[in-house]
Scaffold this motif. Structure first.
Motif, PDB file in Angstrom:
ATOM      1  N   VAL A 147       0.860  -1.190   0.000  1.00 56.74           N
ATOM      2  CA  VAL A 147       0.000   0.000   0.000  1.00 56.74           C
ATOM      3  C   VAL A 147       0.887   1.227   0.000  1.00 56.74           C
ATOM      4  CG1 VAL A 147      -1.742   1.331   1.260  1.00 56.74           C
ATOM      5  CG2 VAL A 147      -1.717  -1.139   1.426  1.00 56.74           C
ATOM      6  N   GLN A 148       0.621   2.153  -0.878  1.00 58.57           N
ATOM      7  CA  GLN A 148       1.261   3.460  -0.727  1.00 58.57           C
ATOM      8  C   GLN A 148       0.174   4.521  -0.768  1.00 58.57           C
ATOM      9  OE1 GLN A 148       4.561   4.533  -3.368  1.00 58.57           O
ATOM     10  NE2 GLN A 148       5.194   6.143  -1.947  1.00 58.57           N
ATOM     11  N   TRP A 149       0.331   5.518   0.098  1.00 59.58           N
ATOM     12  CA  TRP A 149      -0.632   6.607   0.108  1.00 59.58           C
ATOM     13  C   TRP A 149      -0.395   7.517  -1.082  1.00 59.58           C
ATOM     14  CZ3 TRP A 149      -1.502   8.897   5.694  1.00 59.58           C
ATOM     15  CH2 TRP A 149      -2.077   7.909   6.488  1.00 59.58           C
ATOM     16  N   MET A 150      -1.441   8.203  -1.483  1.00 60.98           N
ATOM     17  CA  MET A 150      -1.312   9.233  -2.515  1.00 60.98           C
ATOM     18  C   MET A 150      -0.837  10.517  -1.829  1.00 60.98           C
ATOM     19  SD  MET A 150      -2.089   7.428  -5.093  1.00 60.98           S
ATOM     20  CE  MET A 150      -2.210   8.580  -6.465  1.00 60.98           C
ATOM     21  N   ARG A 151      -0.318  11.429  -2.624  1.00 62.30           N
ATOM     22  CA  ARG A 151       0.179  12.695  -2.072  1.00 62.30           C
ATOM     23  C   ARG A 151      -0.901  13.408  -1.261  1.00 62.30           C
ATOM     24  NH1 ARG A 151       3.320  14.473   0.578  1.00 62.30           N
ATOM     25  NH2 ARG A 151       4.797  13.342  -0.696  1.00 62.30           N
ATOM     26  N   GLU A 152      -2.112  13.470  -1.820  1.00 61.35           N
ATOM     27  CA  GLU A 152      -3.195  14.209  -1.168  1.00 61.35           C
ATOM     28  C   GLU A 152      -3.569  13.553   0.164  1.00 61.35           C
ATOM     29  OE1 GLU A 152      -3.030  13.050  -4.224  1.00 61.35           O
ATOM     30  OE2 GLU A 152      -3.769  14.499  -5.688  1.00 61.35           O
ATOM     31  N   GLN A 153      -3.471  12.221   0.213  1.00 62.09           N
ATOM     32  CA  GLN A 153      -3.802  11.510   1.455  1.00 62.09           C
ATOM     33  C   GLN A 153      -2.762  11.802   2.531  1.00 62.09           C
ATOM     34  OE1 GLN A 153      -3.948   7.547  -0.208  1.00 62.09           O
ATOM     35  NE2 GLN A 153      -6.147   7.670  -0.603  1.00 62.09           N
ATOM     36  N   GLU A 154      -1.499  11.798   2.130  1.00 57.41           N
ATOM     37  CA  GLU A 154      -0.432  12.073   3.098  1.00 57.41           C
ATOM     38  C   GLU A 154      -0.625  13.482   3.675  1.00 57.41           C
ATOM     39  OE1 GLU A 154       2.043   9.710   3.667  1.00 57.41           O
ATOM     40  OE2 GLU A 154       3.006  10.901   5.227  1.00 57.41           O
ATOM     41  N   HIS A 155      -0.907  14.439   2.795  1.00 53.89           N
ATOM     42  CA  HIS A 155      -1.070  15.818   3.256  1.00 53.89           C
ATOM     43  C   HIS A 155      -2.284  15.987   4.174  1.00 53.89           C
ATOM     44  CE1 HIS A 155       2.059  17.617   0.778  1.00 53.89           C
ATOM     45  NE2 HIS A 155       1.694  18.821   1.140  1.00 53.89           N
ATOM     46  N   ALA A 156      -3.375  15.332   3.832  1.00 51.52           N
ATOM     47  CA  ALA A 156      -4.610  15.576   4.586  1.00 51.52           C
ATOM     48  C   ALA A 156      -4.729  14.698   5.835  1.00 51.52           C
ATOM     49  CB  ALA A 156      -5.821  15.351   3.679  1.00 51.52           C
ATOM     50  N   TRP A 157      -4.119  13.508   5.809  1.00 52.08           N
ATOM     51  CA  TRP A 157      -4.393  12.552   6.876  1.00 52.08           C
ATOM     52  C   TRP A 157      -3.253  12.306   7.836  1.00 52.08           C
ATOM     53  CZ3 TRP A 157      -8.971  11.082   8.556  1.00 52.08           C
ATOM     54  CH2 TRP A 157     -10.065  11.276   7.711  1.00 52.08           C
ATOM     55  N   GLU A 158      -2.057  12.760   7.505  1.00 53.28           N
ATOM     56  CA  GLU A 158      -0.989  12.553   8.486  1.00 53.28           C
ATOM     57  C   GLU A 158      -1.349  13.327   9.756  1.00 53.28           C
ATOM     58  OE1 GLU A 158       2.103  15.418   9.112  1.00 53.28           O
ATOM     59  OE2 GLU A 158       2.680  15.141   7.031  1.00 53.28           O
ATOM     60  N   PRO A 159      -0.861  12.903  10.914  1.00 53.10           N
ATOM     61  CA  PRO A 159      -1.103  13.691  12.127  1.00 53.10           C
ATOM     62  C   PRO A 159      -0.170  14.908  12.135  1.00 53.10           C
ATOM     63  CG  PRO A 159      -0.093  11.546  12.642  1.00 53.10           C
ATOM     64  CD  PRO A 159      -0.066  11.694  11.165  1.00 53.10           C
ATOM     65  N   PHE A 160      -0.731  16.087  12.222  1.00 50.40           N
ATOM     66  CA  PHE A 160       0.063  17.307  12.081  1.00 50.40           C
ATOM     67  C   PHE A 160       0.844  17.632  13.346  1.00 50.40           C
ATOM     68  CE2 PHE A 160      -3.987  18.354   9.654  1.00 50.40           C
ATOM     69  CZ  PHE A 160      -3.501  17.845   8.463  1.00 50.40           C
ATOM     70  N   GLY A 161       1.854  18.455  13.162  1.00 49.89           N
ATOM     71  CA  GLY A 161       2.503  19.058  14.324  1.00 49.89           C
ATOM     72  C   GLY A 161       1.518  20.046  14.930  1.00 49.89           C
ATOM     73  N   PRO A 162       1.274  19.981  16.266  1.00 54.54           N
ATOM     74  CA  PRO A 162       0.197  20.771  16.872  1.00 54.54           C
ATOM     75  C   PRO A 162       0.428  22.287  16.829  1.00 54.54           C
ATOM     76  CG  PRO A 162       0.958  19.039  18.352  1.00 54.54           C
ATOM     77  CD  PRO A 162       1.937  19.117  17.243  1.00 54.54           C
ATOM     78  N   ALA A 163      -0.671  23.010  16.703  1.00 48.89           N
ATOM     79  CA  ALA A 163      -0.626  24.467  16.838  1.00 48.89           C
ATOM     80  C   ALA A 163      -0.296  24.802  18.290  1.00 48.89           C
ATOM     81  CB  ALA A 163      -1.972  25.071  16.454  1.00 48.89           C
ATOM     82  N   MET A 164       0.315  25.947  18.502  1.00 45.67           N
ATOM     83  CA  MET A 164       0.715  26.345  19.859  1.00 45.67           C
ATOM     84  C   MET A 164       0.572  27.850  20.046  1.00 45.67           C
ATOM     85  SD  MET A 164       4.205  24.076  20.233  1.00 45.67           S
ATOM     86  CE  MET A 164       4.505  24.438  21.965  1.00 45.67           C
ATOM     87  N   VAL A 165       0.336  28.223  21.289  1.00 47.87           N
ATOM     88  CA  VAL A 165       0.333  29.635  21.654  1.00 47.87           C
ATOM     89  C   VAL A 165       1.214  29.790  22.886  1.00 47.87           C
ATOM     90  CG1 VAL A 165      -1.056  31.553  22.543  1.00 47.87           C
ATOM     91  CG2 VAL A 165      -1.991  30.071  20.749  1.00 47.87           C
ATOM     92  N   THR A 166       2.057  30.806  22.891  1.00 50.13           N
ATOM     93  CA  THR A 166       2.837  31.112  24.092  1.00 50.13           C
ATOM     94  C   THR A 166       2.605  32.564  24.478  1.00 50.13           C
ATOM     95  OG1 THR A 166       4.700  31.457  22.604  1.00 50.13           O
ATOM     96  CG2 THR A 166       4.695  29.426  23.862  1.00 50.13           C
ATOM     97  N   LYS A 167       2.488  32.791  25.770  1.00 47.86           N
ATOM     98  CA  LYS A 167       2.336  34.156  26.284  1.00 47.86           C
ATOM     99  C   LYS A 167       3.493  34.433  27.225  1.00 47.86           C
ATOM    100  CE  LYS A 167      -2.691  34.376  26.039  1.00 47.86           C
ATOM    101  NZ  LYS A 167      -3.935  34.643  26.777  1.00 47.86           N
ATOM    102  N   LEU A 168       4.184  35.498  26.969  1.00 46.85           N
ATOM    103  CA  LEU A 168       5.347  35.820  27.780  1.00 46.85           C
ATOM    104  C   LEU A 168       5.226  37.213  28.354  1.00 46.85           C
ATOM    105  CD1 LEU A 168       6.448  33.923  25.281  1.00 46.85           C
ATOM    106  CD2 LEU A 168       8.657  34.459  26.309  1.00 46.85           C
TER     107      LEU A 168
END
Lengths: 742, 165, 478
Positions: A419-440
């Protein structure tokens, strides 16, 4: 594929060496028993959990020597480094060794290959095991030759007596001689006499990669192998309401359509037939979708308003230091992609009640556990073998592709399924690096030193790696589905969202709060450096803002707040290599500096950069970067340089360009048009890496050490060039232009 | 059946004429170097040389290849007898994961065939449509420059170890 | 002292050259015609010495940037974007507004000039009056006539107030020392008085007169389109002397080997344009019923993405009026094209070479359900396929659409190296037959061969990705 690979493994499986009995004993131990109780003195690296020497090093009667690591080669080049370490400690020719990487049937359980820990865990284990094996061999030779051990020396795979008698390791090794637990301390080679370690030995994997050899799981071809493609839902949570696959089943080459709940896949004899059938199948599939995604443009409010568990991870006060002036700032990071160039891939075969999966997962043991649970099979009947894939940079689609392959292969007993994923599947379904907010916010005392420091970070967990089946897409989508496991914060000192949130600086008063957000509106998991990327970006940007407030030079300001000697040396080395001078910069250009010690316990890294900004378009151009790194004792200097260079350029791409986009229902960044990354046009003129080698000191992981400093260094250079501070990642041309024009 | 000339040999291939070359190379001819990266012509991982020019094999259907000469990385050299471009990439250690590298090398080879002394800007322009995710760009640029030098000299020195930097 | 060469050719605008008259292969007969005309013009110019002669405007010390009102500078920035100044005055990868872009014309190669406030090589010593005279009369500070590649036949309509803002903007740019390159124009056209004759014939110096019967928005649009935006410079065909043919305004023109499409009632867009569609296209660079801006238009929409909404809207309203309300027949054709674009793929039919190429090379992007601008327009909606001239389609298939560094932007791979002329012609003929109601093109293979030659030259001279930011859908997003 992959004839050589399979032959090698068969040879190992078939055994034939003197140690086969003890080896399988160890093997059983490594897989199925709880680790031994921690001895009073902890054994180095992964020897702590897998103490038997023959779990790491095997010597056959014919003299062939094999090194086993439970870590996965991901393109970092540690296969070469491990070979160097073993050759050094065992006095063997470098070329004579073979390294077997993660395989649930053959190697120790070293968990995940992550967190820049391969050298610390596996490298240290192999080094100490090799040194102790050498001592055992020498002791055996001493017994046979009836000579004191200290009179013997080892050379070129043999123990040699003063009168020139020679006993090869193969001759010396006896049935279970190496099946002993490692001692906590080893007699390692004197750093002054090293011959192989510390050299830039060329990587063993590169020749195959540049000549078309079978190098990746994507290149595997097993006899009778068929090709599968998955039809993924169009969005999270979409339900398959209708799918008439009869026409697809009649397409040329189609072997089978596999459907299990919302899991839909098609298998064909040839790869392009599978792709055509996948396209036809996705037209036939009807889905019910729901709008569940947050507002992309408002991540600051989305993240800071989700319920959180709050942990105060540092609280220190010195009331004697008085604040005179203070500033505050908020920094944000969007969801970002791993973005492997090769979409995730796996090969699986279900035969004789055993499921075998070849995968580029970072953790063969945890992924085996998850896949076994998904298939409702005993883990002992599931074997995962790591085969290198395209670089993953954390938890990408690898584990999911492995699960896809296993689920499909179960429907086609006997046949190997790729099985190999298609490009669009990799982009849409991989688990992303999480968004973050920092307050200093921070204040300076009357001498321009930091008096008080407050830091808050808002983020999800940074690991949703498999342990249970619920982490796998296929398991989530099948009829008898598995629920996504409850997210947990990763414990300090390494941390997840709070990785590197605690400043390394000397601060009289400091308070650091980690707001852990359990709800995950987008699918996320570990992306190289985890929270350290954004936390270091924030801290080191803010250090520059504070230096500005104090009217101090950024490098001097950092040194003024750092007692750690190795850290100071790294800063000084980078500044010197760069030619850092206070307030000197060419027109339209800016200089930036940043520093961190990864996780506050791994490698030290400082990055200085020179960056040009086009004032009309806002376009930034990184002209050059100079880094200094202290990763403890260096095994392969060029390998280390390669890692740091790569980290700087990858971080540059994250920092200047990258963000996942989505509407209220679907991910909309699904290819390289919609998720642009670094191209050659913007590659700097030079990237220099200066190493501070520490012979005899422990190995410190380096693969994730430069991302944070590179990001802040670039941000600081932009601020220096334009006079404007950008605090929201990515620092795009458009945002720079808006800031200039404002 | 059509005849496809790859690396100097003729192959009878049964694939449909609309099948992109990439799948024929990998599936029918069992060649590994050309990689599937996107299937959309956006990343360059699948580049091969056709009649001296670099093309993206994932969007080059077989119908375009009648009578043409296809060269893949396998056709340039081997581990024991590497071509200059391969030697250059080994000597510069210009790979991390290496997945994008074969495409980069074919693009560079095509550039060097028509321009033996490319400037840095010309090398960058040629590689512009190729993506690397590990951040190996600096080494790739160095390797292409080294390949240009190697191609110029007949001296075929060995791929000796690089000394520490 | 600056050399004379540095003073010539202040601001030149790219000549919208007729392709048949490309300077590189100018035919013998065209030379004769041009020379003959020139002689006539010289005679005319001599008779009108008073019209020819212009005084030097005294040099000033370059004003300090803070001498200008920031609000004025900001307005000037928007106006410069509408005027597309950067397109001609910045070379690929070069310094902003420093000139040096070679502009091939039927009469020779003209190089754009340095319009940064550098005293020696730019316009640093120009007073506002000198700047205004250049815009209005096509005369530099020294009193020399400028070639009409600098479109002062449009800029003459720009108001004093807008000239003042443009001046403020340019005088506050980074000064760049970049001497002008000498134009390559042969005698007699290299005699600048000839230009005075040209102006006598074609330059109408008048300020914009509002049409009281139209809305304020329409009038704003007309002022911009006919003046600073100089849309006609590309979209109106030119006569043998290189002047726009007012009788055929917006009937389509030539630019850099592209056909700038007709914007009037002769438009070949499969779906007729209206003000909303034009607004979206100009603002975002694409429209679902028309596709994505590329070729020289990519830079125009990129610039328009940063100007005020109301000005883009005004331009759209005026241009929609120029193209007029579609006839019922045109409307119907448009509906049919939209229906064809929505209909299921016929991509499996591979009976001809062209169809097979389409399926293997094009359909994976152009026949997916992915929305524009990243999905690839369904070719039933493509003006390039319906255009009377296959040149634009050939250009796009040959060169593709390059990625823009670090920006969300449509990417299309070029096929110049994977298709020969005959294969590409087969593809283009197939596309024409399948996706357009228009008659078959003639001589497509020759067009492809010519486009292939021209594409090389275009790539060497065009503003590259670095200077062409385009982010069609994500204007306000990260």
């Amino acid at each position: 594929m992959n004839a050589p690979l399979i032959l090698n493994r068969r040879r190992v499986l078939a055994g034939g060496g003197a140690l086969i009995v003890s080896f399988s004993l160890t093997n059983a131990f490594a897989q199925d028993q709880a680790p031994a109780a921690t001895p009073p003195l902890r054994r180095p690296g992964s020897l702590a959990t897998t103490p038997y020497l023959d779990s790491w090093i095997r010597i056959d009667a014919d003299g062939s020597i094999t090194v086993f690591t439970g870590k996965a080669e991901l393109g970092q080049g540690f296969r070469t480094a491990f070979q160097q370490i073993t050759a050094e400690e065992l006095d063997l020719p470098f070329e004579s060794l073979e390294v077997i990487t993660a395989d649930t049937k053959l190697t120790a359980n070293e968990g995940y290959t992550a967190g820049s820990r391969s050298m610390q865990d596996s490298g240290a284990a192999i080094q100490n095991a090799a040194a102790q094996v050498r001592e055992l061999l020498v002791a055996e030779a001493a017994k046979r030759l009836d000579l004191p051990a200290e009179n013997l020396r080892t050379e070129n795979g043999a123990v040699i007596s003063p009168d020139g008698r020679r006993l090869s390791y193969g001759e010396l090794v006896a049935a279970d001689m190496l099946h002993v637990q490692a001692q906590p301390k080893s007699r390692l080679k004197d750093p002054a006499t090293l011959k192989v370690m510390g050299q830039s030995v060329p990587r063993v994997d590169i020749p195959a990669k540049v000549t078309g050899g079978a190098a990746y799981v994507q290149d595997m071809r097993l006899p009778g192998m068929v090709h599968a493609r998955v039809v993924r839902p169009p969005s999270y949570g979409a339900q398959l309401t209708e799918c008439d696959s009869s026409a697809v089943e009649k397409l040329p080459g189609v072997v089978k359509v596999v459907r299990d709940g919302n899991f839909l896949a098609v298998v064909a004899e040839k790869e392009f037939q599978a792709i055509k059938a996948m396209n036809a199948l996705s037209l036939a599939a009807k889905w019910k979708e729901s709008a569940s995604l947050p507002k992309q443009d408002d991540l600051l409010n989305v993240l800071t308003h989700l319920p959180s568990q709050d942990f105060t991870i540092l609280e220190r006060g010195d009331p004697s230091v008085l604040s005179s002036k203070s500033i505050e700032a908020i920094y944000t990071r969007p969801y970002q992609l791993h973005g492997s160039i090769g979409p995730s891939c796996a090969v699986a075969q279900f035969a004789d009640e055993t499921m075998t999966v070849w995968t580029h997962t970072q953790g063969v043991y945890p992924d085996r556990q998850a896949i076994a649970e998904m298939l409702r099979m005993p883990p002992a009947n599931v074997r995962l073998i790591h085969v290198e894939g395209s670089g993953c940079y954390g938890h990408n689609g690898a584990d999911d592709a492995a699960a896809d392959a296993a689920l499909i292969a179960r429907a086609l007993p006997g046949r190997a399924v790729r099985v190999q994923w298609m490009r669009e599947q990799e982009h849409a379904w991989e688990p992303f690096g999480p968004a973050m907010v920092t307050k200093l916010n921070a204040s300076l005392d009357s001498n321009g030193k930091i008096a008080a420091w407050h830091f808050e970070v808002f983020s999800n967990t940074h690991s949703m790696r498999p342990g249970g089946a619920g982490a796998l897409l296929a398991a989530q989508h099948m009829t008898q589905s598995f629920a996504v496991p409850e997210p947990k914060p990763l414990p300090l000192p390494e941390g997840g969202g709070d990785r590197n949130a605690i400043p390394i600086h000397t601060l009289p008063s400091a308070r650091v709060v980690h707001h852990f957000i359990p709800a995950m509106p987008l699918r996320i998991s570990a992306l190289r450096a985890l929270g350290a990327y954004h936390n270091v970006f924030s801290i080191e940007s803010f250090m520059d803002e504070l230096a500005g407030l104090a009217g101090a030079d950024p490098v001097e300001f950092r040194l003024k707040h750092l007692d750690d000697v190795r850290g100071r040396e790294v800063i000084e080395k980078a500044a010197q290599g760069f030619g850092w001078k206070r307030n000197v910069r060419p027109a339209d250009r800016g200089h930036g500096f940043a520093f961190a010690r990864y996780k506050n316990l791994a490698a030290y890294c400082a990055v200085a950069s020179e960056l040009e900004v086009n004032r009309e378009t806002g376009r930034p151009r990184l002209v050059r970067a100079v880094a200094a790194v202290d990763a403890g004792q260096v095994v392969n200097p060029d390998g280390l340089i390669n890692q740091i260079e790569g980290a700087i350029l990858q971080s540059m791409s994250w920092t200047l360009y990258e963000s996942v986009t989505f509407d209220d229902t679907r991910i909309t960044s699904v290819d390289w048009q919609t998720y642009p990354i670094l191209r050659f046009d913007a590659v700097p003129e030079s990237v220099e890496v200066h190493i501070i080698n520490r012979p005899g000191q422990p190995f410190l992981g380096s693969g994730e050490t430069a991302q944070g400093p590179a990001a802040a260094s670039i941000a600081n250079a932009i601020a220096n060039a334009t006079g404007k501070r950008l605090r929201d990642l990515p620092l795009t041309r458009k945002r720079i232009k808006q800031a200039i024009d404002a | 059946m059509m005849t496809l000339k790859v690396n100097g040999r003729e192959h009878q291939v049964g694939a449909d004429p609309d099948t992109p070359l990439l799948y024929v190379l990998r599936d029918d001819l069992k060649l590994n170097a050309a990689k599937f990266g996107c299937g959309l012509g956006q990343c360059g991982s699948c580049a091969v040389i056709v009649d001296g020019k670099a093309v993206l094999s994932c969007i080059t259907p077989m119908v375009l290849l009648e009578g043409k000469q296809v060269t893949t990385l396998e056709g340039l050299g081997s581990v024991s007898e590497p071509a200059p471009i391969q030697r250059a990439f080994i000597e510069e250690q210009a790979a991390q994961c290496g997945y994008c590298i074969p495409g980069m090398m074919m693009r560079a080879q095509a550039l060097l065939l028509k321009n033996s002394k490319p400037t840095d800007a010309e090398i960058r322009a040629a590689l512009e449509q190729h993506l690397c995710r590990c951040g190996t760009h600096m080494r790739i640029l160095r390797a292409v420059r080294r390949a240009a030098r190697l191609m110029e000299t007949t001296d075929a020195s060995s791929t000796a170890n690089r000394s520490a930097q | 002292m600056p050399s004379r060469a540095n003073e010539v050719g202040i601001s030149v605008f790219k000549a919208r050259s007729n392709n048949k008259f490309k300077s590189m292969n100018m035919t013998r007969s065209s030379r004769l015609i041009a020379s003959g005309i020139a002689v006539v013009l010289i005679a005319g110019a001599a008779m009108a010495f008073a019209i020819v002669w212009r005084p030097v405007i005294p040099a000033i010390d370059p004003p300090a940037p803070h001498a200008f009102d920031p609000a004025l500078i900001k307005r000037g920035r928007d106006l410069a974007a509408i005027g597309n100044c950067n397109e001609c005055h910045t070379v690929r990868g070069g310094k902003n507004f420093a000139g040096g872009l070679p502009v091939p014309t039927p009469f020779g190669t003209i190089y754009s000039s340095n319009i940064t406030p550098d005293a020696e090589t730019g316009i640093g010593q120009w007073s506002e009056a000198a700047f205004r005279r250049a815009m209005r009369d096509g005369v530099n500070r020294k009193g020399e006539h400028l070639y009409p590649t600098f479109p002062y036949d449009h800029f003459t309509h720009v108001s004093d107030e807008d000239d003042r803002a443009l001046y403020a903007f340019l005088m506050t740019r980074q000064p760049v020392h970049a001497p002008s390159r000498e134009n390559q124009i042969s005698f007699p056209l290299n005699q600048r008085p000839v230009i005075a004759g040209w102006k006598l014939l074609f330059l109408r110096r008048d300020s914009y007169q509002p049409d009281a019967t139209k809305s304020a928005e329409w009038n704003r649009g007309a002022y911009l389109v006919e003046g600073l935006a100089h849309c006609g410079a590309c979209h109106t065909p030119r006569n043998v002397l290189g002047a726009e043919r007012k009788s055929a305004q917006f009937a389509g023109g030539d630019v850099d080997n592209w056909l700038a499409y007709a914007l009037n009632d002769r438009s070949h867009a499969p779906v007729p344009w209206d003000a909303d569609a034009l607004y979206m296209y100009l603002r975002s660079g694409w429209h679902p019923a028309h596709g994505t801006a590329r070729g020289p238009m990519a830079q125009v929409v990129s610039n328009l993405s940063s100007v005020s909404d109301s000005d883009v809207r005004a331009i759209a309203v005026y241009m929609a009026d120029i193209s007029g309300a579609p006839t019922p027949e045109r409307k119907q054709e448009g509906e049919a094209a939209l229906a064809q674009a929505r209909s299921p793929s016929q991509a499996s039919q591979t009976d001809t070479v062209g169809a097979t190429i389409y399926v293997g090379a094009c359909a994976s992007c152009h026949e997916t359900s992915r929305p524009l601008p990243y999905g690839g327009v369904n070719l039933a909606l493509s003006t390039a396929v319906s255009s009377p001239d296959p040149r634009n389609l050939a250009n796009v298939v040959l060169s593709g659409v390059s990625a823009v560094e670090g920006e969300r932007s449509p990417i299309m791979p070029g096929f110049a190296d994977s298709m020969d002329d005959a294969q590409m012609a087969a593809l283009l003929n197939y596309l024409r037959a399948r996706f357009s109601k228009q008659p078959a093109w003639i001589g497509v293979e020759k067009t492809v061969a010519e486009a292939r030659r021209a594409v090389t030259i275009y790539h060497e001279t065009s503003a590259g990705p670095r200077n062409a930011p385009a982010d069609p859908t994500q204007r306000d997003k990260p």
